[in-house]
Motif scaffolding. Structure first.
Motif, PDB file in Angstrom:
ATOM      1  N   TYR A 204      -9.460 -17.568  25.015  1.00 41.97           N
ATOM      2  CA  TYR A 204     -10.147 -17.265  23.753  1.00 41.97           C
ATOM      3  C   TYR A 204      -9.327 -16.202  23.035  1.00 41.97           C
ATOM      4  N   LEU A 205      -9.004 -16.413  21.749  1.00 44.60           N
ATOM      5  CA  LEU A 205      -8.183 -15.438  21.017  1.00 44.60           C
ATOM      6  C   LEU A 205      -9.086 -14.537  20.174  1.00 44.60           C
ATOM      7  N   ASN A 206      -9.549 -13.471  20.778  1.00 47.90           N
ATOM      8  CA  ASN A 206     -10.456 -12.523  20.117  1.00 47.90           C
ATOM      9  C   ASN A 206      -9.732 -11.835  18.956  1.00 47.90           C
ATOM     10  N   GLY A 207     -10.363 -11.844  17.785  1.00 47.81           N
ATOM     11  CA  GLY A 207      -9.755 -11.257  16.593  1.00 47.81           C
ATOM     12  C   GLY A 207      -9.176 -12.286  15.653  1.00 47.81           C
ATOM     13  N   PHE A 208      -9.208 -13.578  16.066  1.00 43.14           N
ATOM     14  CA  PHE A 208      -8.639 -14.644  15.241  1.00 43.14           C
ATOM     15  C   PHE A 208      -9.719 -15.657  14.858  1.00 43.14           C
ATOM     16  N   SER A 209     -10.927 -15.157  14.606  1.00 39.95           N
ATOM     17  CA  SER A 209     -11.990 -16.030  14.100  1.00 39.95           C
ATOM     18  C   SER A 209     -11.563 -16.569  12.743  1.00 39.95           C
ATOM     19  N   SER A 210     -11.798 -17.875  12.511  1.00 43.70           N
ATOM     20  CA  SER A 210     -11.291 -18.465  11.273  1.00 43.70           C
ATOM     21  C   SER A 210     -12.002 -19.767  10.938  1.00 43.70           C
ATOM     22  N   SER A 211     -12.071 -20.042   9.628  1.00 43.13           N
ATOM     23  CA  SER A 211     -12.541 -21.347   9.158  1.00 43.13           C
ATOM     24  C   SER A 211     -11.448 -22.032   8.343  1.00 43.13           C
ATOM     25  N   LEU A 212     -10.224 -21.522   8.437  1.00 35.27           N
ATOM     26  CA  LEU A 212      -9.105 -22.113   7.707  1.00 35.27           C
ATOM     27  C   LEU A 212      -8.788 -23.508   8.243  1.00 35.27           C
ATOM     28  N   PRO A 213      -8.074 -24.326   7.468  1.00 32.08           N
ATOM     29  CA  PRO A 213      -7.695 -25.653   7.963  1.00 32.08           C
ATOM     30  C   PRO A 213      -6.915 -25.563   9.270  1.00 32.08           C
ATOM     31  N   LEU A 214      -7.024 -26.603  10.068  1.00 34.57           N
ATOM     32  CA  LEU A 214      -6.354 -26.643  11.372  1.00 34.57           C
ATOM     33  C   LEU A 214      -4.869 -26.324  11.256  1.00 34.57           C
ATOM     34  N   GLN A 215      -4.176 -26.955  10.308  1.00 35.78           N
ATOM     35  CA  GLN A 215      -2.732 -26.774  10.211  1.00 35.78           C
ATOM     36  C   GLN A 215      -2.377 -25.338   9.845  1.00 35.78           C
TER      37      GLN A 215
ATOM     38  N   GLY B 246     -18.696 -17.191  12.888  1.00 39.07           N
ATOM     39  CA  GLY B 246     -17.518 -18.008  13.198  1.00 39.07           C
ATOM     40  C   GLY B 246     -17.031 -17.756  14.605  1.00 39.07           C
ATOM     41  N   THR B 247     -16.071 -18.551  15.022  1.00 39.67           N
ATOM     42  CA  THR B 247     -15.495 -18.411  16.358  1.00 39.67           C
ATOM     43  C   THR B 247     -13.999 -18.734  16.285  1.00 39.67           C
ATOM     44  N   PRO B 248     -13.204 -18.131  17.164  1.00 41.12           N
ATOM     45  CA  PRO B 248     -11.751 -18.346  17.099  1.00 41.12           C
ATOM     46  C   PRO B 248     -11.273 -19.620  17.775  1.00 41.12           C
ATOM     47  N   VAL B 249      -9.987 -19.839  17.628  1.00 41.22           N
ATOM     48  CA  VAL B 249      -9.257 -20.924  18.267  1.00 41.22           C
ATOM     49  C   VAL B 249      -9.296 -20.741  19.788  1.00 41.22           C
TER      50      VAL B 249
ATOM     51  N   SER C  84     -19.757   2.422  27.245  1.00 43.11           N
ATOM     52  CA  SER C  84     -20.378   1.106  27.099  1.00 43.11           C
ATOM     53  C   SER C  84     -19.725   0.106  28.050  1.00 43.11           C
ATOM     54  N   PRO C  85     -20.491  -0.464  28.992  1.00 40.30           N
ATOM     55  CA  PRO C  85     -19.925  -1.449  29.916  1.00 40.30           C
ATOM     56  C   PRO C  85     -19.695  -2.800  29.251  1.00 40.30           C
ATOM     57  N   ARG C  86     -18.653  -3.506  29.716  1.00 40.78           N
ATOM     58  CA  ARG C  86     -18.334  -4.831  29.184  1.00 40.78           C
ATOM     59  C   ARG C  86     -17.709  -5.671  30.282  1.00 40.78           C
ATOM     60  N   VAL C  87     -18.085  -6.938  30.370  1.00 37.45           N
ATOM     61  CA  VAL C  87     -17.425  -7.847  31.302  1.00 37.45           C
ATOM     62  C   VAL C  87     -16.865  -9.048  30.563  1.00 37.45           C
ATOM     63  N   GLN C  88     -15.741  -9.532  31.065  1.00 38.08           N
ATOM     64  CA  GLN C  88     -15.240 -10.854  30.703  1.00 38.08           C
ATOM     65  C   GLN C  88     -15.876 -11.817  31.692  1.00 38.08           C
ATOM     66  N   SER C  89     -16.440 -12.918  31.217  1.00 40.21           N
ATOM     67  CA  SER C  89     -17.220 -13.802  32.075  1.00 40.21           C
ATOM     68  C   SER C  89     -16.538 -15.148  32.276  1.00 40.21           C
TER      69      SER C  89
ATOM     70  N   ALA D 144     -27.754 -21.058  28.221  1.00 42.22           N
ATOM     71  CA  ALA D 144     -27.079 -19.760  28.039  1.00 42.22           C
ATOM     72  C   ALA D 144     -25.594 -19.946  27.743  1.00 42.22           C
ATOM     73  N   GLN D 145     -25.296 -20.958  26.943  1.00 37.84           N
ATOM     74  CA  GLN D 145     -23.914 -21.219  26.541  1.00 37.84           C
ATOM     75  C   GLN D 145     -23.358 -20.017  25.784  1.00 37.84           C
ATOM     76  N   MET D 146     -22.132 -19.645  26.108  1.00 36.42           N
ATOM     77  CA  MET D 146     -21.455 -18.562  25.392  1.00 36.42           C
ATOM     78  C   MET D 146     -20.707 -19.213  24.236  1.00 36.42           C
ATOM     79  N   SER D 147     -21.398 -19.353  23.122  1.00 31.67           N
ATOM     80  CA  SER D 147     -20.881 -20.116  21.990  1.00 31.67           C
ATOM     81  C   SER D 147     -19.595 -19.535  21.444  1.00 31.67           C
ATOM     82  N   CYS D 148     -19.465 -18.236  21.527  1.00 33.67           N
ATOM     83  CA  CYS D 148     -18.276 -17.582  20.991  1.00 33.67           C
ATOM     84  C   CYS D 148     -17.486 -16.984  22.152  1.00 33.67           C
ATOM     85  N   ASN D 149     -17.409 -15.688  22.238  1.00 35.63           N
ATOM     86  CA  ASN D 149     -16.597 -15.019  23.243  1.00 35.63           C
ATOM     87  C   ASN D 149     -17.237 -15.107  24.630  1.00 35.63           C
TER      88      ASN D 149
END
Length: 624
Positions: A306-317, A198-201, A92-97, A41-46
Motif C-alpha cells: 500500500y503506498l501511503n500518501g499517494f491517494s488519488s482519483s487521477l486516470p490510471l495512466q 479515497g485510497t492509494p494505488v 500514540s500506538p499504531r500497528v501495520q496489520s 471488518a475489511q480494511m478498505s484503505c490502509n
C-alpha cells in the motif's frame, strides 16, 4: 431460522463488528447483516490501526471490553509508538496489520460470540412503527424484526467510485453500492449530504527496487493495544519503506489534472482536509517540491504493498506515469490504481450522545454514516451505539462518555454538537484534556465503566486492581526513599545534570527531564529490588508510575479544570427553553440552540456560534 431479534446491526465494517459483538456480549440477541461474510471488518484503505489520537481510541475500546485492540495485536506485522519525542499525552500506538488475517480473526470472534448471528444480504428498507424502528427489509425480500437497529453502512450508501473520468457504482472496489435507505431516511426528515474519500494505488513488491528506499522498522518492546497480558503479537514482523516524490513526479501528475474528478467538476462532495489526495497536495502546496510516501506491506507473506500518501482519483495512466518517475518504482507493476469514492452521510447533529437518532426512536447511526473517517473513529462509535442499543432494549441509564473521560467522548460530542463540514478525523488537538486521556491509562479511566454495564469481564477488573496496587506501591517507595548526594552525584555529573548539595527524596530526582525510573534502577540497588518485585507487566507499571510522577502537577491542574467544567455538565437544559422566544440571545445562538437542543449547559457552550454571553443569559434564566 429466526426472524426476530433484540438488535440488528447493518454493515460488518469496523463500527458494525464492534456494535454487534458488544450488544451480544451484554446479552442481546443480535443479528449482523452484511453484503459479504468474507469481508468482515475489511480494511478498505490502509491495512493499519491506530496512529495519532486514533491509537488512544483503540486502547479505550479495549479498556471498555471491545475487540479492536485484541484483533490488531494478534494480526500486527509491525508496531510503533508514535510521538515518543513528545510528552506522554501525545504518544500514540499504531500497528501495520495483515489485512486477510485481520478479517479472519474478526470472523472467528463473531462466529464464537454467544447471542450473535449473521445474515448475508443487503438491507434496502427500515421497518417503522409509531415513530420507532421495528426491523429491516432486505434485497432478498426478507423481513427481520428487532427492538433496535444500528446502521453502520460505511461508504456503501449510494457509493460512486472515480478513476479519472471512469465512474463505477460501488461501496468499495468490486463491491456493489447500497440503495434505498438514504431515500427512505430523507423522506423521514433526515438531513443528508455527500462526502468523498479515497485510497492509494496497490503495488507489487516484486517490481520495487527496495535498495533505493529508506527502511522503517517497528518497535520491539512491551507496548501493544490490549491490556490483556495473554494477547500478544504473534506474526512475523515486517518493515515499511519511505520514498519521496519530486518535481519531476509532480509534472506527470499536473499533466492529468484536467482529467481529475476533483478538478473537472465531476466530484462535488466534501473531501478530507487532513488526508488529501496527491493531486490536492501538489495544488494546495504548490511551493513544495517533494512529498513523503510510505510503502507498507499488506500482510505477513504477501507481495502486495500500500503506498501511503499517494491517494488519488487521477486516470490510471497518469498515476502510473508519476510512479515510474520515482527511482524505486521505475519498473513498477500495480495491482490496482487509487480511486476516489463519494457516498451519503447524515448530519450527526441529528443524534443524541448515545448515537440514537432524534427522528426515529431506537435507530442508531455509527461510523462514516455520521461523517467520520477512519477505522478507529468508526469502531469507537460502533461500540457506544451497540452498548446503548442494548440498554434501550433491556433498561438502564444511557451510556455516555464525557470529554474528560475518553477520546471517544470527544469524538461523539464534537459530532453531535458541532456537526461536520468535512470527513471528521480525530487529533490530539481536539481534546482539551489530553494529558488525562493518555494511551497508558485508558484502563484506569474506562474499565470499571465497562464492567458496570456488563461488557468488560471480571478478569479485566482483576488486572486493573493488580496494576493500580503495584503502581501505588512503587510511587510510595519512590516518595519516601532518600538518596544521599555523595552516592548519586557521580551519576548526575555523568549524564550532564546538576549535582545535589544535600540528600533528597528519590521523587525529587525524577522531576528532572533526563532521569526516569529505568535509569535510576541501575544506580540505586533498593529501587532495583523494588522494581524486580513487580510480578507481572513490569514495564507497563514502571512506565505508568514514571508518567504519574513526572507529570503530577499537569495532571492535577487539568483534572481541576475538568472538574469545574463538569459542573456545567450537571445543569440539564434539554427541552427547557423555546430558544426562538429568548430575544436576549443572539440570532445565531437562537438558531443553533434550536437545531441542536443541547442536553446540558456545557454542551451548549461548545456549539459554534453560541457565545459566553449567550451562556450567561441561559444561566440567569435558570436562576444561577
Amino acid at each position: 431460522m429466526n426472524f426476530n431479534y433484540d438488535i440488528i446491526v447493518v454493515g460488518a465494517g469496523h463500527a458494525g463488528c464492534e456494535a454487534a459483538v458488544a450488544a451480544a456480549n451484554m446479552g442481546s440477541k443480535t443479528l449482523l447483516i452484511t453484503m459479504d461474510m468474507n469481508k468482515i471488518a475489511q480494511m478498505s484503505c490502509n491495512p493499519a490501526v491506530g496512529g495519532i489520537a486514533k491509537g488512544q481510541i483503540v486502547r479505550e475500546i479495549d479498556a471498555l471490553g471491545g475487540q479492536m485492540g485484541i484483533v490488531s495485536d494478534r494480526t500486527a506485522i509491525q508496531f510503533r509508538m508514535l510521538n515518543r519525542s513528545k510528552g506522554p499525552a501525545m504518544w500514540s500506538p499504531r500497528v501495520q496489520s495483515d489485512r486477510m488475517k485481520f478479517i479472519a480473526t474478526w470472523r472467528e470472534i463473531i462466529e464464537n460470540t454467544p447471542n450473535l448471528y449473521m445474515w448475508q444480504d443487503t438491507v434496502t428498507e427500515l421497518l417503522l412503527k409509531n415513530g420507532s424502528v421495528a426491523g429491516v427489509k432486505t434485497k432478498m425480500q426478507v423481513e427481520f424484526t428487532a427492538k433496535a437497529v444500528v446502521l453502520t453502512n460505511g461508504t456503501f450508501l449510494n457509493g460512486l467510485m472515480h478513476i479519472g473520468k471512469v465512474q463505477i457504482s460501488g461501496g468499495r472496489v468490486a463491491e456493489p453500492a447500497s440503495f434505498g435507505l438514504s431515500e427512505q431516511l430523507r423522506d423521514a426528515g433526515f438531513k443528508a449530504d455527500r462526502m468523498k474519500t479515497g485510497t492509494p494505488v496497490r503495488i507489487d513488491g516484486r517490481s520495487v527496487d527496495f535498495s533505493l528506499l529508506e527502511e522503517q522498522k517497528g518497535d520491539d518492546d512491551f507496548h501493544k493495544f490490549s491490556y490483556l497480558p495473554h494477547v500478544q503479537r504473534q506474526l512475523i514482523q515486517r518493515s515499511c519503506w519511505i520514498a519521496n516524490t519530486s518535481e519531476y513526479v509532480h509534472e506527470a501528475l499536473r499533466e492529468g489534472l484536467s482529467d481529475s474528478p476533483l478538478y473537472n467538476g465531476q466530484i462535488k462532495s466534501i473531501g478530507p482536509r487532513y488526508c488529501p489526495s496527491i493531486e490536492t497536495k501538489i495544488v494546495t502546496f504548490s511551493q513544495k517540491t517533494s512529498h513523503q510516501l510510505f510503502l507498507e506491506p499488506e500482510g505477513e507473506h504477501t507481495n502486495e504493498y500500500y503506498l501511503n500518501g499517494f491517494s488519488s482519483s487521477l486516470p490510471l495512466q497518469t498515476q502510473l506515469n508519476a510512479l515510474q518517475r520515482i527511482p524505486a518504482f521505475r519498473n513498477v507493476h500495480i495491482f490496482r490504481p487509487g480511486y476516489a469514492i463519494e457516498y451519503d452521510f447524515f448530519d450527526p447533529t441529528q443524534l443524541y450522545a448515545t448515537l440514537e437518532t432524534k427522528h426515529i426512536k431506537n435507530l442508531f447511526f455509527a461510523g462514516q454514516i455520521n461523517g467520520t473517517t477512519g477505522y478507529e473513529e468508526a469502531a469507537g462509535q460502533g461500540l457506544i451505539a451497540g452498548i446503548n442499543a442494548h440498554i434501550n432494549c433491556h433498561g438502564g441509564n444511557p451510556f455516555v462518555l464525557h470529554r474528560d473521560e475518553a477520546y471517544i467522548g470527544v469524538l461523539i460530542d464534537d459530532l453531535i454538537t458541532k456537526g461536520v463540514d468535512e470527513p471528521y478525523r480525530m487529533f490530539t488537538s481536539r481534546a482539551e484534556y489530553r494529558i488525562l486521556l493518555r494511551q497508558d491509562n485508558a484502563d484506569e479511566r474506562l474499565t470499571r465503566k465497562g464492567f458496570e454495564i456488563g461488557l468488560a469481564k471480571h478478569d479485566r477488573i482483576q488486572l486493573l486492581d493488580e496494576k493500580e496496587a503495584e503502581i501505588a506501591k512503587l510511587i510510595d517507595f519512590i516518595s519516601n526513599f532518600s538518596v544521599k548526594a555523595d552516592r548519586i552525584n557521580p551519576f548526575l555529573e555523568r549524564i550532564g545534570t546538576a549535582p545535589l548539595k544535600r540528600g533528597v527524596k528519590l521523587i525529587e530526582l525524577l522531576s528532572r527531564p533526563h532521569i526516569d525510573i529505568e535509569t535510576l534502577t541501575e544506580e540505586i540497588a533498593p529501587l532495583k529490588a523494588q522494581v524486580e518485585q513487580i510480578p507481572n507487566r513490569r514495564d507497563e507499571i514502571v512506565e505508568s508510575a514514571n508518567i504519574k510522577i513526572k507529570y503530577d502537577g499537569y495532571i492535577k491542574r487539568e483534572k481541576l479544570m475538568a472538574d469545574k467544567i463538569s459542573r456545567l455538565e450537571d445543569i440539564r437544559i434539554k427541552d427547557k427553553f423555546n430558544y426562538n422566544e429568548i430575544q436576549s440571545l443572539s440570532t445565531e445562538a437562537r438558531q443553533k440552540l434550536t437545531k441542536i437542543n443541547p442536553e446540558t449547559i456545557a454542551q451548549a457552550s461548545r456549539i459554534p456560534g453560541v457565545s459566553p454571553n449567550d451562556i450567561s443569559v441561559l444561566l440567569i434564566l435558570l436562576g444561577r
